[in-house]
Write an enzyme that holds these catalytic residues in place. Structure first.
Site, short mmCIF file in Angstrom:
data_model
loop_
_atom_site.label_atom_id
_atom_site.label_comp_id
_atom_site.label_asym_id
_atom_site.label_seq_id
_atom_site.Cartn_x
_atom_site.Cartn_y
_atom_site.Cartn_z
N SER A 124 0.81 -1.22 0.00
CA SER A 124 0.00 0.00 0.00
C SER A 124 0.85 1.27 0.00
O SER A 124 1.65 1.47 -0.90
CB SER A 124 -0.97 -0.03 1.18
OG SER A 124 -1.91 1.01 1.07
N HIS A 125 0.71 2.09 1.03
CA HIS A 125 1.37 3.40 1.08
C HIS A 125 2.74 3.33 1.75
O HIS A 125 3.38 4.35 1.94
CB HIS A 125 0.47 4.38 1.82
CG HIS A 125 -0.04 3.81 3.11
ND1 HIS A 125 -1.04 2.85 3.13
CD2 HIS A 125 0.33 4.00 4.38
CE1 HIS A 125 -1.26 2.51 4.39
NE2 HIS A 125 -0.44 3.18 5.16
N ASP A 288 -2.31 6.58 -3.58
CA ASP A 288 -1.20 5.95 -2.84
C ASP A 288 -0.52 4.87 -3.68
O ASP A 288 -0.80 4.71 -4.86
CB ASP A 288 -1.69 5.40 -1.50
CG ASP A 288 -2.53 4.15 -1.68
OD1 ASP A 288 -3.18 4.03 -2.73
OD2 ASP A 288 -2.54 3.30 -0.77
N ASP A 290 -0.68 1.62 -4.13
CA ASP A 290 -1.42 0.62 -4.89
C ASP A 290 -2.72 1.16 -5.45
O ASP A 290 -3.53 0.40 -6.00
CB ASP A 290 -1.70 -0.62 -4.03
CG ASP A 290 -2.53 -0.31 -2.81
OD1 ASP A 290 -2.44 0.82 -2.30
OD2 ASP A 290 -3.29 -1.19 -2.36
N ASP A 292 -5.47 2.59 -4.08
CA ASP A 292 -6.81 2.50 -3.48
C ASP A 292 -7.17 3.74 -2.65
O ASP A 292 -8.34 3.96 -2.38
CB ASP A 292 -6.99 1.20 -2.67
CG ASP A 292 -5.97 1.02 -1.57
OD1 ASP A 292 -5.07 1.86 -1.44
OD2 ASP A 292 -6.09 0.01 -0.83
N ARG A 293 -6.18 4.53 -2.26
CA ARG A 293 -6.51 5.74 -1.48
C ARG A 293 -6.53 6.98 -2.36
O ARG A 293 -5.95 6.99 -3.44
CB ARG A 293 -5.48 5.96 -0.37
CG ARG A 293 -5.47 4.84 0.66
CD ARG A 293 -4.58 5.20 1.83
NE ARG A 293 -4.61 4.13 2.82
CZ ARG A 293 -4.19 4.25 4.08
NH1 ARG A 293 -3.67 5.40 4.49
NH2 ARG A 293 -4.27 3.25 4.91
N LYS A 387 -11.37 -0.17 -1.98
CA LYS A 387 -11.50 1.27 -2.15
C LYS A 387 -10.75 1.66 -3.42
O LYS A 387 -9.90 0.91 -3.89
CB LYS A 387 -10.97 2.01 -0.92
CG LYS A 387 -9.56 1.67 -0.52
CD LYS A 387 -9.31 2.07 0.94
CE LYS A 387 -7.95 1.60 1.40
NZ LYS A 387 -7.90 1.32 2.84
C1 G1P Z 1 -5.46 2.00 8.62
C2 G1P Z 1 -6.62 2.95 8.45
C3 G1P Z 1 -7.85 2.18 8.02
C4 G1P Z 1 -7.55 1.37 6.75
C5 G1P Z 1 -6.33 0.50 6.98
C6 G1P Z 1 -5.92 -0.23 5.71
O1 G1P Z 1 -5.74 1.05 9.63
O2 G1P Z 1 -6.88 3.66 9.64
O3 G1P Z 1 -8.92 3.06 7.82
O4 G1P Z 1 -8.63 0.57 6.41
O5 G1P Z 1 -5.23 1.31 7.42
O6 G1P Z 1 -5.62 0.66 4.67
P1 G1P Z 1 -5.23 1.21 11.15
O7 G1P Z 1 -3.74 1.36 11.11
O8 G1P Z 1 -5.87 2.46 11.71
O9 G1P Z 1 -5.69 -0.04 11.85
ZN ZN Z 2 -3.35 1.43 -0.49
#
Ligand code: G1P
Ligand code: ZN
Length: 554
Positions: A124-125, A288, A290, A292-293, A387
């Site tokens: 992801s990010h 981000d 991948d 999705d954000r 997402k």
């Molecule tokens: C975080 C974000 C949450 C998202 C997740 C995966 O999780 O707060 O909304 O779904 O990353 O991208 P957290 O670290 O708060 O558990």
């Molecule tokens: Zn992501």
């Protein structure tokens, strides 16, 4: 491919159980050096195949965000799929598939070729590169992350695994579109963008957006050297006519240019500076690693993700894909209640779920919700089961094209109608876990005594530990965050991150509601000052952690 190719001989490698995946998490996320250990990635993929037991001839989709190690794992996963009865692998050219595009490809080709699932390779990010992060997760045939039952089965298998199986075959050419054969299985290298772009054209009014662009409307999209570059270039520049250079950092790099592909004020600061600068374009957005954000900006304004989901929902009927209206809205509990006001006005249900996209999956599958969102820059709809960053950008563009108003005016009119939920999240990172646990335990114990107590001008209305019963499958999730609601609709929520990699991360979510007719154009920090004092008094953050300020404010 040669249809008569003989099935290749299966090669079995001995291995030992490993503790890579935490039970219940959707996939495996570790440093590259951990993944590169002998048998490591193979153990996880084998555990997936053993848990899923794909029917003979199934289709497997494989793709990732292009980070370092993507290609290595993809080649290995293709060989292993051939040894496990898959009939076909679909892999994005160059190993690329954004997470929402992978979700779409799984859904689309699943109905064409039969039962399907996918391996999505991403962290992801998180940063990428030889010293940074990598990840693999398995998505099921609906295109969404594997549900708890499947992830539990994968985890259980990692605890007993003793062998992994593959075929002996050379690497395929990932860069050339077409079909080749590996161990008797077809491997189709597909254009990673085409199917996704076609879906976006179905949902949104491209001619209206093209007309907006032709009228001189400008935009900056920061792909952060991550996976959305090819998608944004094709859709924004080629199909919608935005000028070349609208997409910045549009080439996916294995190390994301050394940056965190995390679209926030810190890591996307250049975009923020552009949008708050003198020559700001009309619209700004970023995605981000991948894809999705998303974040959304207008000239001189940042739309919080919580507000964005509310504004998208209030205007979605302006896009062809949502002209029939919305069946319902869903938001994670810590996401602001801005969407609730919209749901009420539209007369549709609002579902408040625990944090994490997987909780939206059952609602989307059952047709109970059409649009979902999280405060953490995640927005999406029932078009896929992840997402989707570019989807949110395109829905905004569609709305801007129809309403012919600047982003700031759309926001102002929204608040004038629904009221405004001023919002911020304060993160305290890398806390010693015992300190974070003690803070949560003490606060939990104090909750029953809070209603009626005053904190400065704020009086507690209710306080509880959030629990959720899935309305579709009845699954109960407890301890999903502590919420303290004040009279008038303001709120503080405390929860520990489930995705942090170092110690514990405390997230404090602050929200102040100003009804229509109230103070709607103030600065967020000013409006949240009383809540910040109340949060400290409620939880004793400084006393427990010796931290007097958050590490990150979003
Ligand atoms: C975080 C974000 C949450 C998202 C997740 C995966 O999780 O707060 O909304 O779904 O990353 O991208 P957290 O670290 O708060 O558990
Ligand atoms: Zn992501």
């Amino acid at each position: 491919m040669t249809p008569t190719a003989a099935a290749a001989t299966i090669v079995t490698h001995a291995t030992t159980p490993f503790d890579g995946q935490k039970p219940g998490t959707s996939g495996l996320r570790k440093k590259v050096v951990v993944f590169a250990q002998a048998n490591y990635a193979e153990n996880f993929i084998q555990s997936v195949f053993d848990a899923v037991q794909p029917p003979q001839g199934s289709t497997l989709v494989i793709g990732g965000d292009g980070r370092y190690y993507n290609r290595t794992v993809i080649q290995q996963a293709i060989r292993m799929a051939a040894a496990h009865g898959y009939g076909r692998v679909l892999v994005g050219q160059g190993g690329i598939l954004s997470t929402p595009a992978a979700s779409h490809v799984i859904r689309k080709y699943g109905s064409k070729y039969g039962a399907s699932g996918g391996l999505i390779l991403s962290a992801s990010h998180n940063p990428g590169g030889p010293d940074e992060d990598f990840g693999i997760k398995y998505n099921i045939a609906n295109g969404g992350p594997a549900p708890e039952g499947v992830t539990e089965a994968i985890y259980a298998r990692t605890q007993t695994i003793d062998r992994w199986q593959t075929v002996d075959a050379p690497d395929i050419d990932l860069d050339t579109i077409g079909t080749v054969e590996v161990g008797g299985m077809a491997v189709e290298v597909i254009d990673p963008v085409a199917d996704y772009a076609a879906l976006m054209e179905e949902l949104f009014d491209f001619p209206a957006i093209r007309a907006l662009v032709a009228s001189g409307f400008t935009m900056a999209f920061d792909a952060m050297s991550a996976v959305t570059g090819p998608y944004a270039t094709e859709i924004l520049e080629r199909r919608l006519g935005f000028a070349k250079g609208t997409v910045r950092n549009g080439t996916p790099l294995e190390d994301f240019g050394g940056h965190h592909p995390d679209p926030n004020m810190v890591h996307a600061h250049v975009l923020f500076a552009t949008m708050f600068g003198a020559d700001a374009p009309d619209f700004g957005a970023a995605s981000d690693g991948d894809g999705d954000r998303n974040i959304i900006l207008g000239k001189g304004i940042f739309i919080t993700p919580s507000d964005s989901v509310a504004m998208l929902a209030a205007n979605a009927h302006l896009a062809p894909g949502y002209a029939r209206g919305l069946s319902g809205l869903a938001r994670s509990m810590p996401t602001s209640a801005a969407a609730d006001h919209v749901a009420k006005a539209l007369g549709i249900p609002l579902y408040e779920t625990p944090t994490g996209w997987k909780f939206f999956g059952t609602l989307l599958d059952a047709g109970l919700a059409t649009i979902c969102g999280e405060e953490s820059a995640g927005t999406g709809s029932d078009h896929v089961r992840e997402k989707d960053g570019l989807w949110a950008v395109l829905l905004w563009l569609n709305i801007l094209a129809v309403r012919q108003q600047p982003v700031a005016q759309i926001a102002a009119e929204h608040w004038a109608r629904f009221g405004r939920n001023y919002y911020a999240r304060h993160d305290y990172e890398a806390l010693p876990t015992p300190q974070a646990d003690a803070l949560i335990a003490e606060l939990t114990a104090s909750l029953p005594g809070l209603p009626g107590r005053a904190f400065g001008p704020l009086t507690v209305a209710t306080a509880d530990s959030f629990a959720y019963t899935d309305p579709v499958d009845g699954a109960v999730s407890r301890n999903q965050g502590l919420r303290v609601l004040f009279e008038g609709g303001s709120r503080v929520v405390f929860r520990l991150s489930g995705t942090g990699t170092q110690g514990a991360t405390l997230r404090v979510y602050l929200e102040r509601y100003e009804p229509a007719g109230g103070t709607l154009d103030a600065q967020t920090p000013d409006m949240l000052a009383d809540l910040i004092v109340a949060a400290e008094a409620l939880a004793g953050i400084a006393r427990h952690t010796a931290r007097t300020a958050p590490d990150v404010v979003t």
